[in-house]
Design an enzyme around this catalytic site. Structure first.
Site, PDB file in Angstrom:
ATOM      1  CE  LYS A   3      -3.947  -2.158   2.300  1.00 22.45           C
ATOM      2  NZ  LYS A   3      -5.037  -1.957   3.283  1.00 22.45           N
ATOM      3  CE1 TYR A  43      -9.229  -3.040   0.209  1.00 20.07           C
ATOM      4  CE2 TYR A  43      -8.245  -1.226  -1.004  1.00 20.07           C
ATOM      5  CZ  TYR A  43      -8.117  -2.326  -0.180  1.00 20.07           C
ATOM      6  OH  TYR A  43      -6.868  -2.711   0.259  1.00 20.07           O
ATOM      7  CG  ASN A 106      -3.757  -2.208   6.635  1.00 18.53           C
ATOM      8  OD1 ASN A 106      -3.653  -1.779   5.494  1.00 18.53           O
ATOM      9  ND2 ASN A 106      -4.671  -3.097   6.997  1.00 18.53           N
ATOM     10  CG  HIS A 109      -5.472  -6.228   0.009  1.00 16.24           C
ATOM     11  ND1 HIS A 109      -6.638  -6.265   0.734  1.00 16.24           N
ATOM     12  CD2 HIS A 109      -5.677  -7.039  -1.056  1.00 16.24           C
ATOM     13  CE1 HIS A 109      -7.502  -7.064   0.126  1.00 16.24           C
ATOM     14  NE2 HIS A 109      -6.941  -7.532  -0.970  1.00 16.24           N
ATOM     15  CD  GLU A 120      -8.594  -8.987  -3.756  1.00 13.42           C
ATOM     16  OE1 GLU A 120      -7.493  -9.364  -3.303  1.00 13.42           O
ATOM     17  OE2 GLU A 120      -9.537  -8.624  -3.034  1.00 13.42           O
TER      18      GLU A 120
HETATM   19  P1  CMP Z   1      -7.372  -4.521   3.719  1.00 14.74           P
HETATM   20  O1  CMP Z   1      -6.930  -5.866   4.133  1.00 14.74           O
HETATM   21  O2  CMP Z   1      -6.732  -3.907   2.534  1.00 14.74           O
HETATM   22  O3  CMP Z   1      -8.956  -4.556   3.477  1.00 14.74           O
HETATM   23  C1  CMP Z   1      -9.810  -3.455   3.714  1.00 14.74           C
HETATM   24  C2  CMP Z   1      -9.114  -2.303   4.338  1.00 14.74           C
HETATM   25  O4  CMP Z   1      -9.952  -1.358   4.969  1.00 14.74           O
HETATM   26  C3  CMP Z   1      -8.236  -2.816   5.460  1.00 14.74           C
HETATM   27  O5  CMP Z   1      -7.155  -3.536   4.944  1.00 14.74           O
HETATM   28  C4  CMP Z   1      -7.905  -1.532   6.198  1.00 14.74           C
HETATM   29  O6  CMP Z   1      -6.774  -0.873   5.663  1.00 14.74           O
HETATM   30  C5  CMP Z   1      -9.141  -0.707   5.941  1.00 14.74           C
HETATM   31  N1  CMP Z   1      -9.885  -0.578   7.188  1.00 14.74           N
HETATM   32  C6  CMP Z   1     -10.495  -1.542   7.875  1.00 14.74           C
HETATM   33  N2  CMP Z   1     -11.052  -1.051   8.981  1.00 14.74           N
HETATM   34  C7  CMP Z   1     -10.767   0.272   8.993  1.00 14.74           C
HETATM   35  C8  CMP Z   1     -11.076   1.331   9.894  1.00 14.74           C
HETATM   36  N3  CMP Z   1     -11.779   1.115  11.001  1.00 14.74           N
HETATM   37  N4  CMP Z   1     -10.619   2.550   9.569  1.00 14.74           N
HETATM   38  C9  CMP Z   1      -9.915   2.770   8.435  1.00 14.74           C
HETATM   39  N5  CMP Z   1      -9.608   1.793   7.544  1.00 14.74           N
HETATM   40  C10 CMP Z   1     -10.027   0.561   7.833  1.00 14.74           C
END
Ligand code: CMP
Length: 131
Positions: A3, A43, A106, A109, A120
């Site tokens: 990311k 998403y 984070n 993914h 994907e």
């Molecule tokens: P990912 O595994 O890419 O799948 C969906 C993404 O939404 C997740 O990682 C997080 O980065 C994001 N996400 C999930 N919960 C939250 C939250 N409470 N606030 C902001 N982003 C979120």
């Protein structure tokens, strides 16, 4: 997908190194940047969540690296390798524990099922771009 936060923080090499050392084989790899429209499409499953707007904005804020990875039991093993969605809850040594900033930023993914891995992978790569 690596990311934008991890890319901007210089962690792409460290993350790919950890993935390869964990036994995953790279079948496709691409440096690209998502438009807000494409990030929203990727998403779309989260489009009713309160964080959707923030997620789309962040995921289109800078370059990402997309990859197709191969391994036996790949989806489950990769999710273990990357750790919990919230890095504060991720186990020591996982990619998110080592490299992520927050639940939204984070670092990485991973697909949550074989079916979504196919969807994907097809989102990012044509047949000519995978080996
Ligand atoms: P990912 O595994 O890419 O799948 C969906 C993404 O939404 C997740 O990682 C997080 O980065 C994001 N996400 C999930 N919960 C939250 C939250 N409470 N606030 C902001 N982003 C979120």
């Amino acid at each position: 997908m690596i990311k934008p936060d991890a890319m901007a923080n210089g962690h792409s090499g460290g993350i790919l190194d950890q993935i390869i050392k964990a036994g995953f084989h790279i079948r496709a790899l691409k440096l690209t940047k998502l438009s807000a429209e494409k990030a929203g499409e990727f998403y779309a499953v989260h489009n009713q969540r309160p964080f959707y707007g923030e997620l789309v904005e962040f995921m289109s804020s800078g370059p990402i690296i997309a990859a197709i990875l191969e391994k036996s039991n790949a989806v489950e093993d990769f999710r273990k390798l990357i750790g919990a969605t919230n890095p504060a809850q991720a186990e020591e040594g996982t990619i998110r524990k080592r490299f992520a900033e927050s639940i939204g930023r984070n670092a990485i993914h991973g697909s949550d099922s074989d079916e979504n891995a196919k969807i994907e992978g097809d989102f990012f790569f044509s047949g000519l771009e995978r080996f």
